[in-house]
Design an enzyme around this catalytic site. Sequence first.
Site, PDB file in Angstrom:
ATOM      1  N   LYS A  81      -5.612 -92.182 -47.442  1.00 16.36           N
ATOM      2  CA  LYS A  81      -5.387 -91.616 -46.105  1.00 16.36           C
ATOM      3  C   LYS A  81      -6.345 -91.721 -44.972  1.00 16.36           C
ATOM      4  O   LYS A  81      -5.797 -91.241 -43.716  1.00 16.36           O
ATOM      5  CB  LYS A  81      -5.408 -90.064 -46.425  1.00 16.36           C
ATOM      6  CG  LYS A  81      -4.663 -89.583 -47.632  1.00 16.36           C
ATOM      7  CD  LYS A  81      -2.992 -89.897 -47.491  1.00 16.36           C
ATOM      8  CE  LYS A  81      -2.363 -89.450 -48.792  1.00 16.36           C
ATOM      9  NZ  LYS A  81      -2.146 -87.813 -48.942  1.00 16.36           N
ATOM     10  N   GLY A 103       1.652 -80.090 -51.115  1.00 15.30           N
ATOM     11  CA  GLY A 103       1.530 -81.520 -51.458  1.00 15.30           C
ATOM     12  C   GLY A 103       0.995 -81.693 -52.892  1.00 15.30           C
ATOM     13  O   GLY A 103       0.471 -80.768 -53.528  1.00 15.30           O
ATOM     14  N   ASP A 163      -5.436 -78.002 -47.304  1.00 11.30           N
ATOM     15  CA  ASP A 163      -4.465 -78.491 -47.100  1.00 11.30           C
ATOM     16  C   ASP A 163      -4.207 -80.052 -47.126  1.00 11.30           C
ATOM     17  O   ASP A 163      -5.615 -80.443 -47.127  1.00 11.30           O
ATOM     18  CB  ASP A 163      -3.686 -78.364 -45.824  1.00 11.30           C
ATOM     19  CG  ASP A 163      -1.844 -78.472 -45.837  1.00 11.30           C
ATOM     20  OD1 ASP A 163      -1.513 -79.167 -46.885  1.00 11.30           O
ATOM     21  OD2 ASP A 163      -1.459 -77.883 -45.061  1.00 11.30           O
ATOM     22  N   GLU A 191       2.613 -75.260 -42.014  1.00  7.97           N
ATOM     23  CA  GLU A 191       1.273 -75.585 -42.107  1.00  7.97           C
ATOM     24  C   GLU A 191       0.445 -75.652 -40.790  1.00  7.97           C
ATOM     25  O   GLU A 191      -0.851 -75.168 -40.949  1.00  7.97           O
ATOM     26  CB  GLU A 191       1.111 -77.062 -42.633  1.00  7.97           C
ATOM     27  CG  GLU A 191       1.679 -77.498 -44.048  1.00  7.97           C
ATOM     28  CD  GLU A 191       1.791 -78.753 -44.422  1.00  7.97           C
ATOM     29  OE1 GLU A 191       1.994 -78.961 -45.729  1.00  7.97           O
ATOM     30  OE2 GLU A 191       2.025 -79.728 -43.595  1.00  7.97           O
ATOM     31  N   LYS A 206       0.417 -85.027 -40.359  1.00 11.57           N
ATOM     32  CA  LYS A 206       0.955 -84.067 -41.630  1.00 11.57           C
ATOM     33  C   LYS A 206       2.496 -84.114 -41.568  1.00 11.57           C
ATOM     34  O   LYS A 206       2.927 -84.296 -40.514  1.00 11.57           O
ATOM     35  CB  LYS A 206       0.265 -82.797 -41.440  1.00 11.57           C
ATOM     36  CG  LYS A 206      -1.265 -82.794 -41.941  1.00 11.57           C
ATOM     37  CD  LYS A 206      -1.811 -81.402 -42.057  1.00 11.57           C
ATOM     38  CE  LYS A 206      -1.270 -80.376 -42.960  1.00 11.57           C
ATOM     39  NZ  LYS A 206      -0.754 -80.856 -44.391  1.00 11.57           N
ATOM     40  N   GLY A 207       2.856 -83.498 -42.706  1.00  5.51           N
ATOM     41  CA  GLY A 207       4.399 -83.296 -42.672  1.00  5.51           C
ATOM     42  C   GLY A 207       5.349 -84.148 -43.638  1.00  5.51           C
ATOM     43  O   GLY A 207       6.474 -84.104 -43.678  1.00  5.51           O
ATOM     44  N   GLY A 208       4.359 -85.117 -44.256  1.00  2.00           N
ATOM     45  CA  GLY A 208       5.114 -85.899 -45.304  1.00  2.00           C
ATOM     46  C   GLY A 208       5.894 -84.858 -46.159  1.00  2.00           C
ATOM     47  O   GLY A 208       7.063 -85.640 -46.543  1.00  2.00           O
ATOM     48  N   GLY A 209       5.648 -83.837 -46.573  1.00  2.00           N
ATOM     49  CA  GLY A 209       6.517 -83.053 -47.429  1.00  2.00           C
ATOM     50  C   GLY A 209       7.220 -82.189 -46.670  1.00  2.00           C
ATOM     51  O   GLY A 209       8.153 -81.177 -47.332  1.00  2.00           O
TER      52      GLY A 209
END
Length: 221
Positions: A120, A26, A80, A102, A93-96
């Site tokens: 965030k 990210g 991260d 991860e 998480k996991g937007g990318g």
Amino acid sequence: MIEKKEVGEKAVEYVKDGMVVGLGTGSTVYYFISKLGQLVQQGLSIKGVPTSKHTEKLAIELGIPLVSFNEIEQIDVAIDGADEVDPDLNLIKGGGGALLREKIIAKAAKTFIIVADSHKNVDTLGTFPLPIEVVPYGFEMTVKHIREIGGSPMLRQKDGLPFLTDNGNYVIDSRFQEIKHPKELEKNLNLIPGVVDNGLFVGLADAVITIMDKKLVTKVR
Ligand code: 5RP
């Protein structure tokens, strides 16, 4: 951008000579990896384990040596980013789209540190649509089951086609309104056939480096 750089670069303080380091994915952790690359050029001896093909490429460009899981016993520290952080340091998480790798790396790490700009930080998780990695086979049924447990699922697309993760899977982004019981939702989603994992990271982060009231702070669990 300035906040991302500030929190990202601060995280190098967790890295010591000889460590195996999980490298997140990210735009925030980019600054950590770049700084780490500089320290490696100056003689720091570490080995990295990347959470995505994108990060792998970046690490190679910066001269950071990489190792695979069959060469190591454990990961000393993983750094991260996150899409949302709640007051108990639970995360979305996991937007990318890198959430599975991860989570594997976060779980394998002795210490898991998050770098997150001020935007965030939330009181309750759930404004950001939760990324869920699913196998392509029968995903229409998987989507139906996600809807049945209260989600509003959407298949992530890129250039008019389903977005594919580094593992060859799809990502479903699903709103759940307020996620009051993240551990329960994490488990329930992972019980649905076809779900590989989801972007709820509950009880995994040891510390979050962030900005609050315009000041750099480290929140510890
Ligand atoms: C990728 C992630 C990222 O860490 C998350 O999306 C935050 O990204 P950014 O630092 O670019 O805001 O989980 O899968």
